[in-house]
Write a protein that holds these residues in place. Structure first.
Motif, PDB file in Angstrom:
ATOM      1  N   LEU A 113     104.654  51.050  71.856  1.00 52.24           N
ATOM      2  CA  LEU A 113     102.936  50.827  71.689  1.00 52.24           C
ATOM      3  C   LEU A 113     102.565  49.423  71.491  1.00 52.24           C
ATOM      4  CD1 LEU A 113     102.285  53.989  69.394  1.00 52.24           C
ATOM      5  CD2 LEU A 113     101.360  53.411  71.767  1.00 52.24           C
ATOM      6  N   VAL A 114     103.580  48.721  70.660  1.00 49.26           N
ATOM      7  CA  VAL A 114     103.334  47.188  70.351  1.00 49.26           C
ATOM      8  C   VAL A 114     103.422  46.547  71.657  1.00 49.26           C
ATOM      9  CG1 VAL A 114     104.289  45.162  69.527  1.00 49.26           C
ATOM     10  CG2 VAL A 114     104.049  47.278  68.250  1.00 49.26           C
ATOM     11  N   MET A 115     104.373  46.724  72.692  1.00 43.87           N
ATOM     12  CA  MET A 115     104.562  46.235  74.018  1.00 43.87           C
ATOM     13  C   MET A 115     103.064  46.519  74.727  1.00 43.87           C
ATOM     14  SD  MET A 115     107.113  46.998  77.216  1.00 43.87           S
ATOM     15  CE  MET A 115     105.897  48.247  77.732  1.00 43.87           C
ATOM     16  N   LEU A 116     102.770  47.674  74.991  1.00 41.91           N
ATOM     17  CA  LEU A 116     101.511  48.085  75.468  1.00 41.91           C
ATOM     18  C   LEU A 116     100.262  47.198  74.920  1.00 41.91           C
ATOM     19  CD1 LEU A 116     101.675  52.023  76.098  1.00 41.91           C
ATOM     20  CD2 LEU A 116     102.023  50.093  77.896  1.00 41.91           C
ATOM     21  N   ILE A 117     100.221  47.178  73.712  1.00 42.82           N
ATOM     22  CA  ILE A 117      99.063  46.418  73.252  1.00 42.82           C
ATOM     23  C   ILE A 117      99.189  45.035  73.564  1.00 42.82           C
ATOM     24  CG2 ILE A 117      98.241  45.376  70.900  1.00 42.82           C
ATOM     25  CD1 ILE A 117      99.041  48.432  69.724  1.00 42.82           C
ATOM     26  N   ILE A 118     100.351  44.537  73.443  1.00 42.39           N
ATOM     27  CA  ILE A 118     100.444  42.974  73.861  1.00 42.39           C
ATOM     28  C   ILE A 118     100.186  42.876  75.277  1.00 42.39           C
ATOM     29  CG2 ILE A 118     102.100  41.104  74.242  1.00 42.39           C
ATOM     30  CD1 ILE A 118     103.634  42.053  71.702  1.00 42.39           C
ATOM     31  N   ILE A 119     100.556  43.728  76.116  1.00 41.76           N
ATOM     32  CA  ILE A 119     100.261  43.546  77.714  1.00 41.76           C
ATOM     33  C   ILE A 119      98.658  43.782  77.530  1.00 41.76           C
ATOM     34  CG2 ILE A 119     100.443  44.777  79.925  1.00 41.76           C
ATOM     35  CD1 ILE A 119     103.404  45.321  79.132  1.00 41.76           C
ATOM     36  N   VAL A 120      98.310  44.632  77.222  1.00 39.89           N
ATOM     37  CA  VAL A 120      96.645  44.895  77.347  1.00 39.89           C
ATOM     38  C   VAL A 120      95.914  43.617  76.740  1.00 39.89           C
ATOM     39  CG1 VAL A 120      94.640  46.131  76.501  1.00 39.89           C
ATOM     40  CG2 VAL A 120      96.594  47.439  77.422  1.00 39.89           C
ATOM     41  N   ILE A 121      96.667  43.398  75.590  1.00 36.48           N
ATOM     42  CA  ILE A 121      95.704  41.683  75.011  1.00 36.48           C
ATOM     43  C   ILE A 121      96.033  40.528  76.134  1.00 36.48           C
ATOM     44  CG2 ILE A 121      95.783  40.051  73.371  1.00 36.48           C
ATOM     45  CD1 ILE A 121      96.444  42.384  71.364  1.00 36.48           C
ATOM     46  N   GLY A 122      97.119  40.647  76.260  1.00 33.88           N
ATOM     47  CA  GLY A 122      97.560  39.510  77.582  1.00 33.88           C
ATOM     48  C   GLY A 122      96.661  39.742  78.723  1.00 33.88           C
ATOM     49  N   LEU A 123      96.399  40.894  79.266  1.00 35.93           N
ATOM     50  CA  LEU A 123      95.318  41.096  80.192  1.00 35.93           C
ATOM     51  C   LEU A 123      93.805  40.589  79.904  1.00 35.93           C
ATOM     52  CD1 LEU A 123      95.001  42.184  83.167  1.00 35.93           C
ATOM     53  CD2 LEU A 123      94.386  44.227  82.001  1.00 35.93           C
ATOM     54  N   LEU A 124      93.475  40.729  78.767  1.00 36.23           N
ATOM     55  CA  LEU A 124      92.259  40.546  78.272  1.00 36.23           C
ATOM     56  C   LEU A 124      92.078  38.801  78.279  1.00 36.23           C
ATOM     57  CD1 LEU A 124      91.336  43.016  75.670  1.00 36.23           C
ATOM     58  CD2 LEU A 124      90.688  42.852  78.215  1.00 36.23           C
ATOM     59  N   VAL A 125      93.323  38.206  77.746  1.00 34.65           N
ATOM     60  CA  VAL A 125      93.440  36.848  77.399  1.00 34.65           C
ATOM     61  C   VAL A 125      93.470  36.094  78.830  1.00 34.65           C
ATOM     62  CG1 VAL A 125      94.654  34.890  76.528  1.00 34.65           C
ATOM     63  CG2 VAL A 125      94.369  36.913  75.148  1.00 34.65           C
ATOM     64  N   ALA A 126      94.175  36.813  79.573  1.00 36.50           N
ATOM     65  CA  ALA A 126      94.336  36.034  81.319  1.00 36.50           C
ATOM     66  C   ALA A 126      93.132  36.145  81.689  1.00 36.50           C
ATOM     67  CB  ALA A 126      95.530  36.801  81.866  1.00 36.50           C
TER      68      ALA A 126
END
Lengths: 428, 233
Positions: free
Chosen positions: B28-41
């Motif tokens: 879940l943490v990984m998914l959250i990081i990836i989603v946050i990463g997508l938004l930041v990117a």
């Protein structure tokens, strides 16, 4: 203007000792050590014959010359002590001022120094002459100063007698294009000799353009265009025969194009708000005869000019395709394939070509210096066509053709305006 | 016997539940990081695109001839290319960070290696890009100068310059990436040296007349040549 930055302490000291003046003649003696004394004599004689009651000064900008010491010795001091014409008594003290620039002064630096001196001395009428011009005479100096001092004009461009096959860039490009776009028929915007008022000097001095390459190379055209676009009074004065050995006049066609067409295009960019609203061209008051043509024999290799046009257009096809409108480009490609005897560069195609170049310069479709260089083969094509068409023409016929070309430039001005204002999309 | 089997199954079940209980939060943490990463990117992409639009980078790129190179390579304009690059680099970075949270054996080491290699990849891309821009600019300069001076083969001269700069840029890129360093340097030296020697021999021996004409043109009396064209001013 910060004179303390532009003018050296030594020059300021010299200028302060001069005080206010009525007339100022400036020149750049760089690379003209052999002819500077002739120029100084001509200016001095002109002052003593024509401006006996006026306070006058000669400002000589030099630097980087081997013979600088010699020039400096001739360029400084009290004028009245050096030359006295028999039977003429000058009522005023005249002065010479020398501005030593570290390193060879460009035309822009030399003019800026002269303008700063004119501003400081509150000169009413000024002229810039070229000491390298072998035909500088007292009359030509007076002809540049008189319309400003006596007739209250602000800019005086020269007019010359010249060979019918010389000055073709001015005849076929610079004059008609600047006349059509800026609405003022000054024939010689690019010259080493011109006159200007103190008012115009002050205006130009305060412009933040002196770092521009175009101004450094040919500031006189920018000064003329500034005068036209600021509603100053402009005129022309006949100076006699055109000297081809004038200083700073490049003989390499590419260098000449960079200096002149590059500057003209830059002025179009800088003054676009003015010329886009400018109406039809107006005639310019002229003092003395209009420009004259002679028919001296010349050694021109027409075949070589044509071959350089043909090979240039072929080799530069990818560059020209990015500059020219597709229709214009295809027309040029079609005339390239014509035989030498049948080749003609029609005036409407020539005008469209130049307007395409001007618009592409504005949109910076490629490097601007490259763009101006790419014009050289096309100019050669036009030159060849002109030489063939006017091999037997009389001066009157050539003048009529020149007027027709000017008309074509004016007629097609909306085409340039349309291309100028069009947005250029970066293709992905 | 039955008890032992049941106990074993219980233990395996307990381990599985424990593993899932441990893995799920990390996933879940990984998914959250990836989603946050997508938004930041995405945010970085739009900010960079707006900033580059203000600086008129596309016009500069056109001016330098870089846009033409990009078009030839079927790539988008410079502004779009940079903003897309920043998007992918940022998001991939977040994905890798997210993956490292899973603590999969061996993966972390590979990820850290990849991170160490990234700066070299960027420098290599930059070298290649600058090489393309310089090659294009200089080859066009040479073409114009040669055409206007009336040289017989301006395109050969222009393409030679483009070729040499491309070879230099590719060699530097490969060296930066550490791909067969010695081989690349040796190959470059051999190709470059052989090309220059070949050109010198061809010009000096094969094209004696051309060499003489060129020398006469540059060192001889130029006055006669100047008289052949009318004075432009």
């Amino acid at each position: 203007m910060a004179e303390d930055v532009l003018l050296s302490d030594d020059l300021l000291r010299q200028l302060m000792s001069v005080g206010e003046v009525d007339l100022l003649v400036g020149m750049s003696s760089h690379n003209a050590a052999n002819t500077v004394s002739h120029a100084l004599d001509a200016i001095e004689e002109s002052f003593q014959r024509n401006f006996v009651r006026q306070r006058v000064v000669i400002v000589n900008v030099g630097g980087g010359d081997k013979d600088e010491d010699g020039v400096e010795a001739k360029g400084q001091g009290n004028l009245a002590e050096k030359v006295r014409l028999p039977g003429i008594i000058s009522l005023r003290t005249s002065h010479r001022v020398t501005a030593n620039i570290s390193g060879p002064p460009s035309a822009g630096i030399a003019l800026r120094t002269i303008l700063a001196a004119a501003d400081l001395l509150r000169a009413r009428a000024c002229a810039v002459v070229s000491p390298a011009a072998s035909n500088l005479t007292p009359d030509s100096v007076a002809n540049l100063l008189r319309p400003i001092y006596r007739e209250k004009f602000d800019f005086v461009a020269p007019l010359y007698t010249r060979n019918r096959y010389q000055g073709l860039l001015a005849r076929n490009l610079l004059y008609p294009m600047s006349r059509a776009l800026f609405g003022c028929g000054i024939r010689e915007l690019f010259s080493d000799e011109w006159g200007f008022s103190g008012r115009l000097a002050a205006l130009c001095l305060n412009q933040d353009v002196w770092h521009e390459e175009a101004i450094q190379a040919r500031p006189e055209a920018w000064m003329g265009i500034s005068a036209i676009s600021s509603d100053f009074r402009c005129c022309q004065a006949f100076l006699g025969e055109k000297s081809q050995a004038t200083k700073g006049l490049a003989t390499d066609i590419v260098e000449v194009l960079r200096q002149t067409v590059g500057t003209l295009f830059w002025c179009l960019e800088a003054r676009q708000s003015w010329w886009l609203d400018c109406g039809k061209s107006q005639p310019v008051p002229t003092f003395g005869p209009a420009h004259e043509l002679t028919s001296d024999p010349t050694d021109l290799d027409r075949h070589r000019i044509f071959e350089m046009f043909r090979s240039g257009v072929t080799e530069l096809e990818p560059i020209l395709s990015s500059i020219l409108d597709p229709e214009t480009h295809s027309e040029i490609k079609s005339i390239v394939s014509l035989e030498e005897g049948k080749f003609r560069f029609k005036s409407d195609l020539w005008v469209r070509t130049l307007y395409d170049f001007a618009a592409s310069y504005h949109h910076a479709v490629i490097n601007r210096d490259h763009l101006v260089q790419a014009l050289a083969p096309l100019y050669r094509g036009m030159t060849y066509s002109f030489l063939v068409e006017h091999s037997d023409s009389s001066p009157a016929e050539m003048e009529a053709a020149s007027e027709m070309l000017c008309g074509e430039f004016e007629l097609q001005k909306p085409y340039l305006m349309e291309r100028w204002k069009a947005k250029v999309e970066v293709k992905s | 016997m039955r008890q032992t089997i049941l106990r074993g199954l219980e233990q395996v079940y307990g381990n599985l539940v424990h593993m899932i209980a441990e893995f799920l939060p990390r996933f879940l943490v990984m998914l959250i990081i990836i989603v946050i990463g997508l938004l930041v990117a995405l945010a970085l992409k739009y900010i960079l695109r707006a900033l580059l639009g203000l600086t008129k980078l596309d016009r500069v790129s056109d001016d330098a001839g870089a846009s033409r190179v990009l078009r030839m390579a079927h790539l988008p304009p410079m502004t779009e290319l940079l903003s897309r690059s920043i998007f992918w680099v940022t998001w991939i970075g977040f994905i890798l960070v997210g993956l490292s949270v899973l603590r999969v054996a061996g993966l972390q080491e590979q990820i850290s290696r990849l991170f160490q290699f990234l700066p070299e990849v960027f420098v290599a891309i930059l070298i290649l890009f600058l090489g393309a821009v310089i090659a294009n600019f200089l080859s066009r300069t040479a073409l114009l100068a040669a055409v206007n001076a009336g040289h017989p083969s301006p395109k050969i001269l222009s393409w030679s310059i483009r070729f040499v700069i491309w070879i230099l840029a590719i060699s530097m890129t490969l060296e930066e990436l550490g791909v067969a360093r010695q081989t690349v340097i040796s190959a470059f030296s051999i190709i470059f040296g052989a090309s220059m020697l070949g050109l010198a021999i061809a010009f000096g021996l094969g094209g004696q007349d051309l060499a003489r004409k060129c020398l006469e043109r540059y060192l001889g009396d130029t006055k006669k040549k100047e008289d052949k064209e009318p004075q432009p001013l």
